[in-house]
Scaffold this motif. Structure first.
Motif: not given
Lengths: 324, 279, 340, 647
Positions: D137-142, D144-146, D164-166, D175-176
């Motif tokens: 989750y923390a890496f997802n947040r990194i 996340d452009p928001k 890619e996620r960004n 962001f999913d």
């Protein structure tokens, strides 16, 4: 009365618009939001992050008119700013992202705690001193008083603060040198020194102004009439002159009332009082333009409120003025 | 003994621009119930003389250099502050030139008159009745309304009547009227002068009338003093001075008198209008 | 934006010259002659005038360049102090060793008021700051006096739409709290003496304009203006011959009192970090630095002392002179408006 | 009259009785077991901007974030030479693993029994156990452009899936978070792998920085700054919920941040080795003990340095930095405490910081960028020792290279040949550069350079003046352009400057973190190479050095990089800061490593001693009261006599 006030308020609308234009030009056209973004995100931020930041806040829109194809022409920074200000949507601090409205609400209380007592003490002291000097007018005491007033005016407020802090807080340990928290009666210990200094810094100017106003009244004809009636000099001054002079003084004072909420720029910062003055200085130092321009805007509104209060006050205290 | 006797009074003004002898060794007297006119052009020292009678001339810049002002035999120049305050208003009352500025703008008429009564006539029980009484005496038609009014709500003539009422409130022995009509409309002037004449008869007080207008003098005064550059250059019964002026200054002054007749004609024509404005 | 020295000098020169010629120009009118007579008897006023002349003189001394040898921009004042050596850092007044409780070192020379952090003589810095103050005051006056007087007279004389427009402009400017407007303008324009002066000028003309407008309106209704109009004089003639000379004294009083305000404001601006640029000696900056210096042990007080005193006496003298002039023109003190 | 005297007495009594202690009382007086409640008051220079670990990138934010949140790894608090990473939330150091398909990864195991703080955001109100999904989750947040994570692009270069996620989120404008993060392979609740795109030994340092701190998704979603049932919840960035030793319970903007102890804290204990032999007794007493020792940490926001010092003198804050103005008060010429402060029992600490300050030139500028001799001349004329003496109390280290001491590759005996304050050499170099005596040999005009600086207070102003004067010794003229912080940054970005003063504080003690400042691919807008220095040879060596583990070969590369910078002179190293800190006698410092920002978890204080010293140091003299009384008496006399005279 009501119609007069409505007219006055309507008259203020173009002025507010002018103020909004000036603040916009000063803060958006001359200073680029990109620099602001850098400031907030840190020197190590990447351009995407900055673009993102700008976009999230609408700072990437055109300045005045949106000429991009497919966009409505009013989708611009200027229009959005105007709309936000006009609807009192003060937005969020550029630096911390905190709600500005909330910051101002929190800052107002400490500011008022300093300014209101200073204002009351200052007003009473300067009024009495001015009356005293007018009473002994044209004497050596009066001359000395005037020079003392001018001397007090000629010292910058920082010097008062530096000296006061050094003397009372450092040399004697009586009062806290710094700090502030709200906690009932013991809040007073934080207020004593700032209030004294704030009062002192303004005292010279006030006394001199009030003295001038009273002196002008003293030369009016009605004073001679009162004397010829056998009224004692003290009663002439404290009843006849005072009541007339108070009309000018009260209206002047009322105009400055709204500004009490802004607090003192210099003083609050020196003493770490988290008021609006401190907030403003800090915003200036950190280039938090969202806060600075809100302060400018609110300051202007307060000024206009002051003008309105002055008008109402005139009507209330001066029997010669009645609104048609 | 005269009510007021001035002997060799000398008053000097000291200003940044030098010293001026405003009053230069003048002597005169006013008897009880008598009307004396003090005549002279502006700057001749007549106002200073009038004010000096109860030491109202501020010192500095003025300086009483010598002489005596004997009121009922006592020298005013030796009075203490307390005595002076009793004298002013109580014994010698003043009516000034410009009623619109001479009344305090922020006090109601009632308060201004009441103040005089409180100061000098402690014995009066019903102050309100006394005020109504006095206002009625000076010919104000709606005294209850006038009493509650602020000065600016009254017309010029009414204001001057209020001034006179205030002066009379303490039953003074001497009324000093310092150009009481100069600032007023010509139509009102006559009314005020008539009022003064009637009041003098009714109340039996002495009047010292300061003016530069000989028309007023001939109507009102028993005796005339002519002042020129701080000196009294001529004095005597009114008719004698008016018809046989001795001093050239008096002669010159008399030559400037406007025609009395014409003034009276205008007076009658405008009277109604002025009255309408007053009520 | 940084003006070369000669333009800055011009500001001081124009300041002195315009003051002089303004006096000379209007001094013939009886009102001014009366005022001059009264002023001559005003001891406080004369003394203040002398004090101000001393400041002006120091400012002039520091404006005259003596290009000699390698020191290209050395002024007469620097030349007078040329024997005084530069130290490493702080030293107390008249001390023989450098300031430090623990590491005193012998000094190059003696300094009457000690030296500052960079080892510069405080007395010289204080004197040099006179010129900065004068330039700020002078440049600002060059901006705001013509602006305020012109608009004030136009608004007061022509009334109607001219008045409306001018009133709108100054109401809007006056509405923004002046210190915030000042900061905003300086933040926008950048730092520098001219920028500060522009900012001060933009905020200061409002007060003058309002004052002059009121006085012009009063004068326009006077009989002599009516008479001039009846005689068929043009508007320009009426303004130049009748109105201007009769409002000039207000301008001068306002200028003198305003001047002291500018000097004070500079010290606040320095505190807020938007003061004069680096390397420009100024009292405001010396006072601002003093906060830190005063906390040293032993305290460095001479910097604060010298600058605060220099500032204090100038502002005091200006205020007292302004008062004296007001007394001279208006002995009974019937224009309260000037003092605001 | 009697009444007046009474008033006066009461007023004096009030004045004398009121304490000058500026702090509010602590949350509690005693602990549950009756021992004194340890509340520590610390001066704090300003409000942090944000306490969101994935966003915050300033020292102030980190100071708080690192007490509330924890990362997989942390620095050993006592070891500095070399700096050493130790496990924090991780159960043992991670193992590098290379998959058969050539993938690179690190495997982390999470300690069992680590719980988030108790907080209303969890359905039971009790903190939930930390699991591997929280790291994902923390890496997802990194990504996340928001969230606006400032180090996203640095990490994205190495960690699988961030970019890619960004990009995907930017494309879809949302962001999913339900999609798993591709760069983290969750093995089980307490084991996960971080997948890398290319070798990245520095990853371990990043795993000790707040950006990679695990964050409970519940908290981020709960604290949304919106109104729920009439109450406005705070924003997540103002209401941190982590696993760290302290919980933030109160934040009054501009006033204070107050944290209290996390009673459930078990993740780490006091280290059992690594302390200096000289101080063994003290450390032995604490070794292996559960931490934190403090019950409450009160960060008092004090923006001005003087009040902070005053409060330290009065005993109301536990620590103080020694600014230049108060330095002499407390420290003698031999860099020891002065007798007064020795008598007080105060502790003095000297911290060499892993930072370098330097002048940097804009290499794209036609005047300074193309003229190496000119840059070297400026370097040679500048008297760094004098600057250190006047402004840094003579304690900063004169820098001869970009790397600060303590960072791998630092050469203690290296001397920059152009940085020896040699005015003769400087003039020589300037003449060779084409400006004999400061005048352009061709046009005869004096050379004018513009120095862009951020000037916002008295000290920076004095320093700017000093810098200007130093360089003007060459005969050239220097114009100091004073910028607001934001303007300065803007100029850096756009390359709209000639030269400027700058500094870099190590994110982590690896030479890569310094040399990348001059890496050609890092020229803005891509990175932080504000000098716009582009040297293919340098870039090649840098890329090689970056991917290597420490070894003699790497050391050699580092020295070569340093030699290139020295000769080319895109920057002039000035100094490495050494901070002198004081601690009160009742609060001796424990941590020795300047990279550690959560040192307060190891600290303890002696409350009884503090109470006693505070009284001792705040005695109130009687003379001011006597003075006030005398003044009032005189005024009263005057008024009385005056009223007599004037009736």
């Amino acid at each position: 009365m009501a119609s007069y006030l409505i007219r006055r308020i309507l008259y203020m609308v173009p002025i507010i618009f002018g103020v909004m234009v000036i603040t916009f030009v000063l803060f958006f056209v001359v200073q680029s939001p990109t620099a602001m973004a850098k400031r907030i995100l840190g020197p190590k931020a990447k351009p995407e992050a900055i673009q993102n930041w700008l976009h999230n806040r609408g700072y990437d829109k055109p300045r005045f008119i949106n000429t991009q194809p497919g966009a409505t022409w009013w989708d611009s920074q200027f229009v959005h700013q105007m709309k936000a200000l006009a609807t009192f949507d003060l937005g969020y601090s550029d630096a911390t992202g905190e709600s500005i409205a909330r910051m101002f609400r929190q800052g107002a209380i400490p500011s008022l705690l300093i300014t209101v007592p200073s204002f009351i003490f200052g007003f009473l002291i300067s009024l009495s001193a001015a009356l005293f000097f007018v009473f002994v007018r044209d004497s050596r005491t009066d001359l000395f008083g005037v020079i003392l007033c001018v001397a007090m005016m000629s010292i910058p407020i920082q010097v008062y603060v530096i000296f006061g802090q050094w003397l009372i807080a450092v040399k004697t340990s009586y009062l806290p040198a710094f700090g502030f928290y709200l906690s009932g009666a013991s809040t007073i210990k934080f207020l004593v020194l700032p209030v004294i200094l704030y009062t002192l810094a303004d005292l010279g100017g006030e006394v001199r102004l009030y003295r001038t106003i009273f002196l002008e009244e003293i030369h009016q004809e009605y004073v001679k009439t009162a004397q010829a009636k056998g009224v004692s000099p003290a009663r002439v001054l404290f009843v006849h002159v005072l009541k007339n002079g108070m009309i000018s003084i009260i209206t002047l004072v009322v105009a400055s009332l709204p500004f009490l909420i802004i607090g003192s720029l210099v003083l609050e910062n020196f003493f770490g009082i988290p008021g609006l003055g401190n907030l403003t200085v800090n915003a200036i130092r950190t280039s938090d333009f969202a806060v600075v321009r809100t302060t400018v805007y609110l300051g202007s509104l307060l000024y206009l409120v002051g003008l309105l209060l002055t008008d109402i006050c005139y009507a209330a205290v001066d029997p010669r003025i009645r609104f048609q | 003994m005269s009510l007021l006797e001035v002997r060799n009074l000398r008053i000097q003004f000291v200003t940044e621009e030098g010293e001026t002898q405003a009053v230069d060794d003048i002597s005169f007297f006013v008897d009880s119930g008598e009307t004396v006119a003090l005549v002279g052009e502006s700057g001749s020292g007549k106002s200073v003389t009038a004010l000096s009678l109860s030491r109202l001339v501020p010192t500095p810049p003025a300086r009483y250099q010598g002489g005596q002002i004997l009121f009922e035999g006592k020298d005013v120049l030796q009075f203490s502050k307390r005595q002076l305050q009793d004298l002013r208003g109580g014994k010698i009352a003043y009516v000034f030139q410009e009623p619109s500025t001479s009344l305090n703008p922020v006090f109601r008429v009632r308060n201004q008159i009441a103040e005089a009564i409180h100061l000098h006539r402690r014995d009066v029980q019903d102050v309100r009745a006394e005020i109504l009484n006095i206002l009625d005496l000076v010919g104000i038609r709606d005294p209850i309304r006038a009493m509650e009014a602020y000065p600016h709500q009254l017309s010029g003539g009414m204001q001057q009547r209020v001034m006179i009422a205030m002066a009379l409130a303490c039953r003074p022995k001497l009324l000093v009227a310092d150009e009481p009509t100069t600032a007023l409309d010509v139509t009102i002037q006559a009314q005020i002068l008539n009022l003064l004449r009637e009041l003098r008869k009714k109340l039996g007080m002495a009047v010292l009338l300061i003016t530069h207008n000989f028309a007023i003098v001939s109507n009102l005064a028993d005796r005339v003093l002519v002042m020129y550059r701080g000196k009294i250059v001529e004095q005597g019964p009114t008719q004698e001075v008016l018809h046989h002026p001795k001093h050239p200054y008096t002669q010159a002054l008399l030559a400037c008198i406007p025609k009395i007749g014409s003034m009276e004609r205008r007076l009658t024509t405008i009277d109604h209008e002025a009255l309408a404005r007053m009520s | 934006m940084n003006f070369p020295l000669w333009i800055q000098n011009l500001a001081i020169f124009l300041l002195a010259a315009s003051m002089g010629s303004a006096f000379w120009f209007v001094a013939r009118s009886p009102r001014w002659q009366r005022a001059t007579r009264r002023f001559r008897n005003d001891k406080v006023g004369l003394l203040s005038a002398c004090v101000i002349s001393v400041y002006l003189f120091i400012g002039l001394l520091d404006s005259v360049q003596i290009p000699a040898g390698p020191h290209r921009d050395r002024t007469a004042l620097d030349w007078m102090f040329h024997g005084i050596k530069r130290e490493r850092t702080y030293s107390a007044p008249l001390a023989s060793t450098s300031y430090s409780a623990t590491r005193p070192q012998p000094l190059e020379g003696r300094h009457v008021l000690g030296t500052d952090v960079l080892g510069k003589d405080v007395l010289l810095q204080t004197l040099k700051a006179c010129r900065t103050a004068l330039i700020i005051g002078g440049l600002t006056s060059m901006i705001y006096i013509p602006l305020g007087t012109l608009f004030g007279v136009l608004a007061g004389y022509y009334r109607r739409w001219v008045d409306d427009v001018i009133q709108y402009i100054y109401s809007t400017l006056a509405t923004i709290p002046s210190i915030l407007l000042l900061i905003a303008i300086i933040m926008a324009l950048g730092k520098g003496l001219p920028q500060i002066s522009i900012a001060l000028g933009v905020t200061a003309w409002v007060g003058l304009c309002r004052l002059i407008r009121g006085e012009t309106m009063r004068q326009s209704q006077r009989a002599y203006v009516e008479a001039a109009r009846a005689l068929g004089q043009s508007h320009r003639q009426i303004i130049c011959r009748h109105i201007l000379p009769n409002v000039m004294h207000l301008v001068i009083i306002n200028f003198i009192l305003g001047f002291s305000g500018f000097v004070m404001t500079e010290s606040i601006l320095s505190y807020l970090g938007v003061g004069v640029p680096v390397g420009t000696p100024s009292w405001g900056q010396m006072i601002d630095s003093a906060r830190m210096e005063l906390a040293r042990e032993p305290a460095v007080w001479w910097n604060l002392g010298a600058s605060a005193c220099a500032l204090f006496f100038l502002v005091l003298a200006l205020n007292l002179l302004g008062d004296a002039l007001r007394r001279a023109f208006d002995p009974r003190g019937s224009s309260v408006s000037v003092s605001r | 009259m009697a009444l007046r005297i009474l008033y006066l007495t009461v007023a004096c009594a009030l004045l004398a009785g009121c304490s000058n202690n500026p702090h509010p009382p602590p949350f509690r007086e005693k602990r549950a077991d009756g021992t004194p409640w340890q509340a520590s008051y610390r001066p704090f220079p300003d409000d942090p901007r944000s306490l969101d670990p994935q966003f915050s990138y300033d020292t102030l934010g980190h100071a708080v974030v690192s007490l509330v949140y924890e990362e997989m790894l942390e620095y050993h608090p006592l070891k500095t030479d070399p700096y050493e990473l130790i496990p924090c939330l991780a159960d043992g150091m991670p193992e590098p693993i290379s998959g058969s398909d050539g993938t690179l990864a690190y495997r982390f195991r999470i300690k069992r029994g680590v719980y988030f703080h108790d907080d209303p955001c969890f359905s039971s109100g009790k903190g939930r156990e930390l699991v591997a999904a929280d790291m994902a989750y923390a890496f997802n947040r990194i990504a996340d452009p928001k969230v606006e994570c400032p180090v996203l692009s640095t990490l994205a270069e190495f960690v699988v899936g961030l970019q890619e996620r960004n990009d995907e989120a930017k494309r879809t404008k949302s962001f999913d978070y339900s999609k798993p993060f591709p760069g983290i392979r969750v093995i089980d609740d307490h084991t996960f792998d971080i997948l890398l795109l290319k070798p990245f030994p520095q990853l371990l340092y990043w795993m000790a920085m707040p950006f990679t701190a695990p964050v409970p998704r519940e908290a981020v979603e709960y604290y949304d700054g919106r109104s729920h049932d009439g109450t406005i919840r705070q924003q997540f960035k103002f209401k941190p919920v982590g696993t760290g030793p302290f919980r933030l319970v109160e934040w009054k903007k501009g006033l204070s941040l107050r944290l209290i102890r996390n009673d459930n804290y078990t993740a780490t204990r006091f280290p059992t080795e690594g302390w200096p032999a000289a101080d063994a007794a003290r450390y032995q007493a604490m070794a292996g003990k559960p931490i934190p020792f403090l019950d409450e940490v009160d960060f008092r926001i004090i923006r001005e340095s003087i009040p902070a010092w005053l409060l330290f003198r009065q005993g109301y804050v536990e620590a103080a930095g020694l600014g230049k103005d108060v330095f002499d008060t407390a420290v003698s010429a031999r860099q020891e405490l002065t007798p007064e402060y020795q008598a007080r029992g105060v502790w003095l600490y000297k911290d060499a910081e892993p930072s370098t300050f330097y002048f940097q030139f804009n290499m794209q500028n036609p005047v300074v960028g193309k003229n190496r001799k000119l840059r070297q001349a400026i370097s040679a004329v500048y008297d760094v020792d004098l600057e250190i003496d006047i402004f840094m109390n003579g304690i900063y280290l004169n820098a001869q290279q970009l790397l600060p001491p303590g960072v791998y590759g630092y050469q203690a005996d290296f001397k920059d040949p152009y940085r020896q304050h040699n005015v003769e050499q400087a003039r020589q170099l300037l003449a060779e550069a084409g400006y004999p005596n400061g005048y352009d040999a061709k046009t005869g005009k004096q050379l004018q350079l513009t120095l862009d600086l951020t000037v916002d207070d008295a000290e920076s102003r004095q320093l700017a003046e000093f810098e200007k004067e130093q360089i003007e010794k060459l005969g050239i003229s220097v114009k100091v352009e004073e910028n607001l912080w934001a303007t300065q940054q803007d100029k850096m970005d756009r390359g709209n400057f000639q030269f400027t003063a700058s500094g870099w504080n190590a994110d982590y003690p690896d030479p890569e973190n310094f040399f990348f400042l001059f890496y050609g691919k890092n020229i803005p807008p891509e990175g932080n190479n504000n000098s716009r220095y582009a040297n293919p040879e340098f870039d090649r060596l840098f890329e090689k050095m970056r991917a290597m583990e420490n070894s003699p070969e790497r050391l050699d590369l580092i020295h070569r990089l340093n030699a290139i910078l020295t000769e080319d002179c895109p920057m002039i190293p000035l100094y490495h800061p050494v901070a002198f800190h004081l601690s009160q006698p009742w609060a001796p410092r424990v941590v020795l490593n300047p990279l550690v920002s959560n040192g307060l978890k190891y600290t303890q204080i002696d409350v009884a001693m503090r109470k006693q010293k505070q009284v001792e140091w705040n005695r109130k003299p009687m003379w001011p009261l006597a003075g006030i009384a005398a003044f009032l008496a005189a005024a009263g006399m005057f008024a009385y006599r005056w009223s007599q005279r004037h009736g």
